[in-house]
Enzyme design. Structure first.
Site, mmCIF file in Angstrom:
data_model
loop_
_atom_site.group_PDB
_atom_site.id
_atom_site.type_symbol
_atom_site.label_atom_id
_atom_site.label_comp_id
_atom_site.label_asym_id
_atom_site.label_seq_id
_atom_site.Cartn_x
_atom_site.Cartn_y
_atom_site.Cartn_z
ATOM 1 C CG ASP A 472 -2.186 0.710 1.099
ATOM 2 O OD1 ASP A 472 -2.315 1.502 0.147
ATOM 3 O OD2 ASP A 472 -3.081 0.523 1.954
ATOM 4 C CG ASP A 542 -9.485 2.504 -0.555
ATOM 5 O OD1 ASP A 542 -9.042 1.353 -0.691
ATOM 6 O OD2 ASP A 542 -8.898 3.385 0.107
HETATM 7 C C1 DGJ Z 1 -5.872 1.819 1.893
HETATM 8 C C2 DGJ Z 1 -6.204 0.626 1.077
HETATM 9 O O1 DGJ Z 1 -6.680 1.008 -0.177
HETATM 10 C C3 DGJ Z 1 -7.214 -0.225 1.828
HETATM 11 O O2 DGJ Z 1 -7.597 -1.299 1.032
HETATM 12 C C4 DGJ Z 1 -6.598 -0.672 3.125
HETATM 13 O O3 DGJ Z 1 -5.518 -1.527 2.870
HETATM 14 C C5 DGJ Z 1 -6.159 0.518 3.933
HETATM 15 N N1 DGJ Z 1 -5.318 1.397 3.165
HETATM 16 C C6 DGJ Z 1 -5.432 0.091 5.178
HETATM 17 O O4 DGJ Z 1 -4.886 1.138 5.849
#
Ligand code: DGJ
Length: 743
Positions: A472, A542
């Protein structure tokens, strides 16, 4: 031969039967552009298509000349491809003149940068044209590759200082493409967090227009890509040109229309805030740009990018492997878990047929929320007293693989790492640092940081049986300053930090070749070709709401293959938009990608569990088709009122296909419409069945044997009786499964 050199007229013609790209050394040794378009016959001269000479503009108006590597300051007032300053005298005027060229089989790699590649020398041919600025000794090598089997070309510039004094590079576009007319629409993939890569189109107007990023990542806002299409270009017909940049950092993708109506399109590093000192003997290589030309519509352009990026950009063991169906802990558990809870979720997921369990954020340091611990990549024993290895083993004992979330490039001010190395976080000494999500960005341009992360994360990934990593990156870079760089080289900081990220990816992916890496950046904030070279799939957004995802996945599919788009079913009401959509609709959207779940499987009702079992079995049965099929966009969420979307995926041998049909709001009396398909074999009879199975009009009208010719000519029937329409509600979806019955 794909590349022909015509010595008498000094022309270079790159052709593969699908397109031709022509260049010519002009009379004054400038490298001119002749042609980009449908394939032309070889063995003929096309020198008359370009201007004979370019010695600057000799009159006040200045008729434009098409050039391959334009520079400013000597009569071309359009945006340059290469811009420099000579510290010795402060001047910045360049004259790049042809020296030589060489043609080679295959395609050379780019040092330190991701790029497309070939597996055999005859898959592509490359010409490297060397240009030189005599007074300074600056060499620019323009390397252009033509792929044998794709409507695609790739280009990168290599700049070398062969002079005795330093040269400051102020800008270097990867591709600058001069087009004879500006009768194009410019399309970009734009949006923001949770609505990434929406299709945004506008006609070209005089002046400069385009998109870019100065965030240190390609960004949620604009993808490093531009598309030019004619007003009458459709999915199946007409001309389109794509320019895609294989890069994950600051970029610019823009078009300049000059007063005579010609257009210059270019993609590359963003000149804003960029600088690179070339000491004598030093080299700089630009990221690669991939140009696709189609005269068969947008569908063929996307097919080309999909095949090339799936098979000759993505690398490693997982490039060609079927990707597992996973459940990710994030939306189901967030930071609140212990081993028992996780194993409960994994067990429930296993019982549904799910193949992999991924532990997302919250497992390390003392991270109970997003205010701490990034950088401290050791397990939180309060939550997992027996460690990660034990959890991974327990998950494996269930017959599943285990995956883990990391965010390597970040540091929390509340962390041990920050206490020990505050100077590793990006920021200007003596000035405040902007925090975003309570975190700072590590200076990946500092080799000590990359070494540290390679060691710590290498130890981590070696410490447990980890089959998948979600990498991430949750904030952009502010207050950029490279502490290891001298004051007069600060322009290098952004690109050096990107090179550091690539190096870390390279080290970890080569040390752990069996791990499937998925890139992520607060959803789809770094969904770009650069990342795909290391991680063959990316978290698309997301936003997992089914209706929002139609737009996101549709836009993403302009460039990126389904095998790169991770798509998960989540619980409702959706966390991003608060909307409820049927479980079947959520799955019917997520199937068109790398499918998975992101919810607490222990919280499902018996009816939901039964549906998920069916969904998982359905995806497994058709996984190869979804992950490697040929994606066809039929009716888009950006067309008309956007209420209806239809797309399909067709097997390469055209023996199977699945059509997805989606409706936002339900409306009464839709009428007896039909949906015409594309990409099928007209000679094949397909058995049509519907998913989910229902005893309804839509099934009765469509199920049974249907010819590919009929399905493309007349189409599926969308007619249904009033009662059936009334029962649908909003956010309805249905899939049509087509399987070959006989010739
Ligand atoms: C952002 C990501 O896009 C989510 O899927 C998740 O992993 C969160 N970060 C966790 O902090």
């Amino acid at each position: 031969m794909p590349i022909e050199w015509r010595a008498a007229t000094r022309e270079l013609l790159l052709g593969n039967g699908r397109l031709t790209y022509g260049m010519r050394v002009l009379d004054d040794d400038t490298l001119g552009h002749l042609y980009l378009g449908p394939a032309l016959h070889g063995g003929r001269s096309y020198a008359h298509l370009g201007a004979p000479d370019f010695a600057g503009f000799t009159n006040r108006i200045g008729t434009p000349v098409a050039l391959e590597c334009p520079v400013g300051g000597s009569g071309d007032f359009r945006v340059p491809a290469v811009a420099v300053a000579f510290p010795a005298d402060g001047s910045g005027v360049l004259h790049l003149r042809y020296v030589e060229h060489r043609v080679m089989a295959g395609k050379p790699p780019l040092p330190g940068l991701p790029s497309t590649y070939v597996e055999a020398g005859d898959e592509a041919e490359t010409v490297i044209v060397t240009l030189r600025d005599e007074p300074s000794g600056l060499i620019v090598e323009v390397a252009t590759t033509i792929f044998r089997d794709h409507r695609a070309l790739a280009r990168s510039l290599r700049l070398r200082n062969e002079g005795a004094a330093p040269i400051d590079l102020l800008g270097a576009a990867s591709w600058s493409l001069d087009l004879p007319d500006a009768a194009w629409q410019l399309t970009t993939l734009s949006g923001t967090w949770a609505r990434e890569r929406h299709v945004v189109a506008r006609p070209l107007v005089p002046g400069r227009q385009g998109v870019g990023s100065t965030r240190g990542a390609s960004g949620h806002e604009h993808n490093p890509f531009l598309l030019l299409r004619r007003a009458d270009t459709t999915e199946a017909h007409g001309e389109a040109i794509g320019l895609s940049l294989v890069y994950s950092g600051n970029f610019r993708a823009e078009v300049e229309v000059e007063p005579f109506g010609s257009a210059r399109a270019r993609v590359g590093l963003d000149a804003e805030g960029f600088g690179w000192r070339l000491e004598p003997g030093a080299e700089f290589v630009t990221p690669e740009a991939v140009l696709v030309y189609s005269d068969d519509g947008l569908g063929a352009l996307s097919d080309t990018y999909h095949e090339l990026y799936r098979e000759r950009l993505a690398r490693g063991l997982w490039r060609d492997r079927e990707r597992p169906i996973l459940v990710n802990s994030w939306e189901g558990a967030h930071f609140q878990f212990d081993e028992a809870r996780l194993l409960g979720m994994a067990t429930a997921a296993r019982d549904l047929g799910i193949e992999s369990f991924v532990l997302d954020d919250g497992w390390f340091g003392a991270r109970d929320d997003d205010t701490s611990s990034l950088g401290d990549w050791t397990v939180d024993r309060r939550k997992l007293p027996q460690g990660l290895g034990h959890l991974a083993q327990a998950v494996e004992a269930l017959g599943m693989s285990f995956g883990l979330w990391i965010e390597p490039e970040m540091v929390s001010p509340r962390s041990r790492l920050f206490e020990q190395h505050p100077d590793w976080a990006i920021g200007v000494p003596g000035r405040p640092r902007t925090e975003s999500r309570q975190q700072l960005v590590l200076d990946m341009g500092n080799p000590a940081v990359v070494d540290h992360l390679a060691m710590v994360l290498g130890d981590l990934l070696g410490s447990a049986s980890i089959a998948y990593v979600k990498w991430d990156m949750n904030r952009n870079i502010t207050e950029m300053y490279g502490r290891t760089l001298p004051p007069d080289r600060q322009g290098e900081a952004f690109h050096r930090s990107m090179l550091g990220v690539y190096e870390l990816y390279e080290r970890l992916t080569s040390r752990f070749p069996a791990i499937l890496f998925e890139s992520c950046a607060g959803g789809g904030g770094r969904f770009d070709p650069g990342m795909l070279a290391f991680a063959p799939q990316a978290w698309t957004s997301d936003d997992t709401d089914a209706f929002e995802r139609l737009r996101i996945q549709w836009g993403t599919s302009l460039v990126y293959p389904l095998s790169s788009m991770a798509a998960h079913v989540t619980a409702v009401p959706n966390l991003q938009v608060g909307r409820g959509t049927p479980l079947a609709t959520r799955a019917a959207v997520a199937f068109f990608g790398v499918f998975g779940y992101e919810l607490d499987p222990t919280a499902l009702s018996p009816d939901e569990r039964a549906q998920v079992v069916d969904q998982v079995a359905f995806y497994k049965r058709h996984r190869t088709l979804f992950q490697r099929g040929h994606f066809v966009r039929l009716h888009g969420p950006f067309d008309g009122d956007g209420n209806e979307t239809a797309w399909m995926v067709v097997a390469p041998d055209r023996e199977q296909a699945i059509v997805g049909l989606y409706q936002g709001l339900n409306h009464p009396e839709p009428g007896p419409r039909r949906l015409r398909l594309r990409g099928l074999d007209p000679a094949v009879t397909y058995q049509v069945s519907l998913w989910p199975a229902r005893d309804d009009d839509l099934s009765r009208r469509n199920e049974g044997p249907r010819g590919g010719d009929e399905l493309m000519g007349a189409g599926l029937s969308l007619a249904a009786g009033r009662e059936e329409i009334e029962s649908r509600g909003d956010h309805w979806a249905r899939l049509f499964v087509l399987e070959r019955r006989g010739g």
